[in-house]
Design a protein around this motif. Structure first.
Motif, PDB file in Angstrom:
ATOM      1  N   LEU A   1     -29.057  53.140  -1.746  1.00  0.00           N
ATOM      2  CA  LEU A   1     -28.965  54.078  -2.874  1.00  0.00           C
ATOM      3  C   LEU A   1     -28.393  55.427  -2.447  1.00  0.00           C
ATOM      4  O   LEU A   1     -27.519  55.980  -3.120  1.00  0.00           O
ATOM      5  CB  LEU A   1     -30.343  54.268  -3.514  1.00  0.00           C
ATOM      6  N   LEU A   2     -28.878  55.956  -1.328  1.00  0.00           N
ATOM      7  CA  LEU A   2     -28.356  57.239  -0.852  1.00  0.00           C
ATOM      8  C   LEU A   2     -26.890  57.119  -0.431  1.00  0.00           C
ATOM      9  O   LEU A   2     -26.087  58.021  -0.695  1.00  0.00           O
ATOM     10  CB  LEU A   2     -29.201  57.760   0.304  1.00  0.00           C
ATOM     11  N   SER A   3     -26.543  56.028   0.207  1.00  0.00           N
ATOM     12  CA  SER A   3     -25.160  55.818   0.605  1.00  0.00           C
ATOM     13  C   SER A   3     -24.246  55.703  -0.608  1.00  0.00           C
ATOM     14  O   SER A   3     -23.140  56.248  -0.616  1.00  0.00           O
ATOM     15  CB  SER A   3     -25.048  54.554   1.466  1.00  0.00           C
ATOM     16  N   MET A   4     -24.713  55.010  -1.639  1.00  0.00           N
ATOM     17  CA  MET A   4     -23.905  54.880  -2.862  1.00  0.00           C
ATOM     18  C   MET A   4     -23.759  56.230  -3.573  1.00  0.00           C
ATOM     19  O   MET A   4     -22.723  56.504  -4.166  1.00  0.00           O
ATOM     20  CB  MET A   4     -24.548  53.863  -3.807  1.00  0.00           C
ATOM     21  N   MET A   5     -24.806  57.053  -3.496  1.00  0.00           N
ATOM     22  CA  MET A   5     -24.723  58.366  -4.126  1.00  0.00           C
ATOM     23  C   MET A   5     -23.736  59.267  -3.388  1.00  0.00           C
ATOM     24  O   MET A   5     -23.030  60.054  -4.014  1.00  0.00           O
ATOM     25  CB  MET A   5     -26.100  59.024  -4.167  1.00  0.00           C
ATOM     26  N   VAL A   6     -23.690  59.147  -2.058  1.00  0.00           N
ATOM     27  CA  VAL A   6     -22.843  60.033  -1.267  1.00  0.00           C
ATOM     28  C   VAL A   6     -21.402  59.534  -1.203  1.00  0.00           C
ATOM     29  O   VAL A   6     -20.463  60.297  -1.427  1.00  0.00           O
ATOM     30  CB  VAL A   6     -23.434  60.203   0.157  1.00  0.00           C
ATOM     31  N   THR A   7     -21.212  58.259  -0.879  1.00  0.00           N
ATOM     32  CA  THR A   7     -19.861  57.750  -0.620  1.00  0.00           C
ATOM     33  C   THR A   7     -19.373  56.717  -1.624  1.00  0.00           C
ATOM     34  O   THR A   7     -18.228  56.270  -1.521  1.00  0.00           O
ATOM     35  CB  THR A   7     -19.801  57.102   0.773  1.00  0.00           C
ATOM     36  N   LYS A   8     -20.197  56.281  -2.557  1.00  0.00           N
ATOM     37  CA  LYS A   8     -19.882  55.218  -3.509  1.00  0.00           C
ATOM     38  C   LYS A   8     -19.600  53.884  -2.815  1.00  0.00           C
ATOM     39  O   LYS A   8     -18.976  53.011  -3.376  1.00  0.00           O
ATOM     40  CB  LYS A   8     -18.720  55.619  -4.409  1.00  0.00           C
ATOM     41  N   GLU A   9     -20.046  53.767  -1.594  1.00  0.00           N
ATOM     42  CA  GLU A   9     -19.971  52.524  -0.818  1.00  0.00           C
ATOM     43  C   GLU A   9     -21.391  52.145  -0.422  1.00  0.00           C
ATOM     44  O   GLU A   9     -22.224  53.015  -0.180  1.00  0.00           O
ATOM     45  CB  GLU A   9     -19.136  52.725   0.454  1.00  0.00           C
ATOM     46  N   PRO A  10     -21.683  50.842  -0.305  1.00  0.00           N
ATOM     47  CA  PRO A  10     -23.055  50.458   0.049  1.00  0.00           C
ATOM     48  C   PRO A  10     -23.462  50.848   1.469  1.00  0.00           C
ATOM     49  O   PRO A  10     -24.638  51.054   1.736  1.00  0.00           O
ATOM     50  CB  PRO A  10     -23.073  48.944  -0.136  1.00  0.00           C
ATOM     51  N   PHE A  11     -22.515  50.943   2.373  1.00  0.00           N
ATOM     52  CA  PHE A  11     -22.826  51.334   3.747  1.00  0.00           C
ATOM     53  C   PHE A  11     -21.980  52.532   4.135  1.00  0.00           C
ATOM     54  O   PHE A  11     -20.822  52.649   3.736  1.00  0.00           O
ATOM     55  CB  PHE A  11     -22.538  50.181   4.721  1.00  0.00           C
ATOM     56  N   LEU A  12     -22.577  53.410   4.927  1.00  0.00           N
ATOM     57  CA  LEU A  12     -21.823  54.545   5.447  1.00  0.00           C
ATOM     58  C   LEU A  12     -20.789  54.042   6.446  1.00  0.00           C
ATOM     59  O   LEU A  12     -21.027  53.082   7.172  1.00  0.00           O
ATOM     60  CB  LEU A  12     -22.774  55.537   6.115  1.00  0.00           C
ATOM     61  N   LEU A  13     -19.655  54.684   6.487  1.00  0.00           N
ATOM     62  CA  LEU A  13     -18.569  54.253   7.361  1.00  0.00           C
ATOM     63  C   LEU A  13     -18.637  55.004   8.687  1.00  0.00           C
ATOM     64  O   LEU A  13     -18.151  56.123   8.807  1.00  0.00           O
ATOM     65  CB  LEU A  13     -17.222  54.465   6.670  1.00  0.00           C
ATOM     66  N   PHE A  14     -19.245  54.368   9.689  1.00  0.00           N
ATOM     67  CA  PHE A  14     -19.337  54.951  11.019  1.00  0.00           C
ATOM     68  C   PHE A  14     -18.252  54.412  11.938  1.00  0.00           C
ATOM     69  O   PHE A  14     -17.806  55.098  12.851  1.00  0.00           O
ATOM     70  CB  PHE A  14     -20.708  54.654  11.644  1.00  0.00           C
ATOM     71  N   LEU A  15     -17.828  53.171  11.715  1.00  0.00           N
ATOM     72  CA  LEU A  15     -16.849  52.505  12.569  1.00  0.00           C
ATOM     73  C   LEU A  15     -15.718  51.943  11.723  1.00  0.00           C
ATOM     74  O   LEU A  15     -15.887  51.646  10.546  1.00  0.00           O
ATOM     75  CB  LEU A  15     -17.532  51.369  13.360  1.00  0.00           C
TER      76      LEU A  15
ATOM     77  N   GLY B   1     -17.170  44.527  10.327  1.00  0.00           N
ATOM     78  CA  GLY B   1     -18.322  43.779  10.831  1.00  0.00           C
ATOM     79  C   GLY B   1     -19.204  44.632  11.728  1.00  0.00           C
ATOM     80  O   GLY B   1     -20.431  44.617  11.613  1.00  0.00           O
ATOM     81  N   ALA B   2     -18.564  45.384  12.631  1.00  0.00           N
ATOM     82  CA  ALA B   2     -19.324  46.259  13.528  1.00  0.00           C
ATOM     83  C   ALA B   2     -20.022  47.370  12.736  1.00  0.00           C
ATOM     84  O   ALA B   2     -21.144  47.768  13.060  1.00  0.00           O
ATOM     85  CB  ALA B   2     -18.414  46.846  14.596  1.00  0.00           C
ATOM     86  N   ASN B   3     -19.359  47.858  11.687  1.00  0.00           N
ATOM     87  CA  ASN B   3     -19.950  48.902  10.856  1.00  0.00           C
ATOM     88  C   ASN B   3     -21.188  48.383  10.127  1.00  0.00           C
ATOM     89  O   ASN B   3     -22.209  49.083  10.048  1.00  0.00           O
ATOM     90  CB  ASN B   3     -18.922  49.424   9.850  1.00  0.00           C
ATOM     91  N   ILE B   4     -21.119  47.154   9.612  1.00  0.00           N
ATOM     92  CA  ILE B   4     -22.272  46.571   8.924  1.00  0.00           C
ATOM     93  C   ILE B   4     -23.423  46.382   9.908  1.00  0.00           C
ATOM     94  O   ILE B   4     -24.582  46.696   9.603  1.00  0.00           O
ATOM     95  CB  ILE B   4     -21.879  45.246   8.238  1.00  0.00           C
TER      96      ILE B   4
END
Length: 170
Positions: free
Chosen positions: A103-117, A121-124
Motif C-alpha cells: 500500500l505504501l509503495s503504491m501510494m509513493v510510486t504507483k508500483e507494487p514494489f519499490l525499484l531498488f534494482l 527478478g532481483a528487485n522482487i
C-alpha cells in the motif's frame, strides 16, 4: 437515532484504537473488521433492517464483532496452542507487513514494489527480503504484546484466587 449512531461510532473508534495499537501490529484485525462490514452490508443488514441508519448500525455491530472474534481466536490460539499460535502469528505478521508495504509503495510510486534494482527478478527478491525483515520485527512486537496480555490475565486470575482464598479463610 443519530445520537445512537454517533455513540456507536465513538465506541467503534475507541475499540479500533484499543485493538489495533499500532498500524502494523494488528492490521489483520482491521482487515477482519472490513470484511465483517462488507459481508454484513451485502448479506445481513439489508435483510434484518430498513433505512440507512439501521443498516449502518448493523454493519458496524457485525464488523466490530468480526474483529473481536478474530482477535479472541488469535489470542486463544496463541495461549492454548503455543506452536500453532506462533506460526499463525508469523503468518499474520507477514500478511500485515506485505499489505502495508504494498500500500505504501503504491501510494509513493504507483508500483507494487519499490525499484531498488534494475533486474526485475532481483528487485522482487530484494523487496521480499525487506518485507520479511519488517515482518520479523512485527512478529517480535506482536509476541511481546501477546505475552504482556497473558501476564495481565494471569495477574487477574492470581488476584482472583487470592481473594477467593481470603473469603474461604474468614
Amino acid at each position: 437515532m443519530i445520537t445512537l449512531a454517533l455513540i456507536l461510532i465513538i465506541i467503534a473508534v475507541y475499540l479500533l484504537v484499543k485493538i489495533i495499537k499500532g498500524a502494523l501490529l494488528l492490521f489483520d484485525c482491521f482487515f477482519a473488521f472490513s470484511i465483517g462490514a462488507a459481508i454484513s452490508h451485502l448479506y445481513i443488514s439489508h435483510v434484518i433492517a430498513e433505512g440507512p441508519w439501521a443498516i449502518f448500525f448493523w454493519d458496524l455491530l457485525f464488523s466490530c464483532l468480526a474483529a473481536l472474534l478474530y482477535y479472541n481466536l488469535l489470542f486463544f490460539t496463541r495461549k492454548k496452542f503455543l506452536l500453532i499460535g506462533k506460526i499463525l502469528n508469523a503468518i499474520c505478521s507477514f500478511f500485515n507487513a506485505f499489505l502495508v508495504y504494498i500500500l505504501l509503495s503504491m501510494m509513493v510510486t504507483k508500483e507494487p514494489f519499490l525499484l531498488f534494482l534494475k533486474n526485475t527478478g532481483a528487485n522482487i527478491i530484494f523487496n521480499f527480503l525487506l518485507i520479511i525483515l519488517i515482518s520479523y520485527y512485527i512478529y517480535k512486537q506482536r509476541e511481546d504484546w501477546f505475552i504482556e496480555r497473558e501476564m495481565e490475565l494471569d495477574d487477574e486470575e492470581y488476584d482472583y484466587i487470592i481473594v477467593r482464598k481470603k473469603i474461604k479463610l474468614s
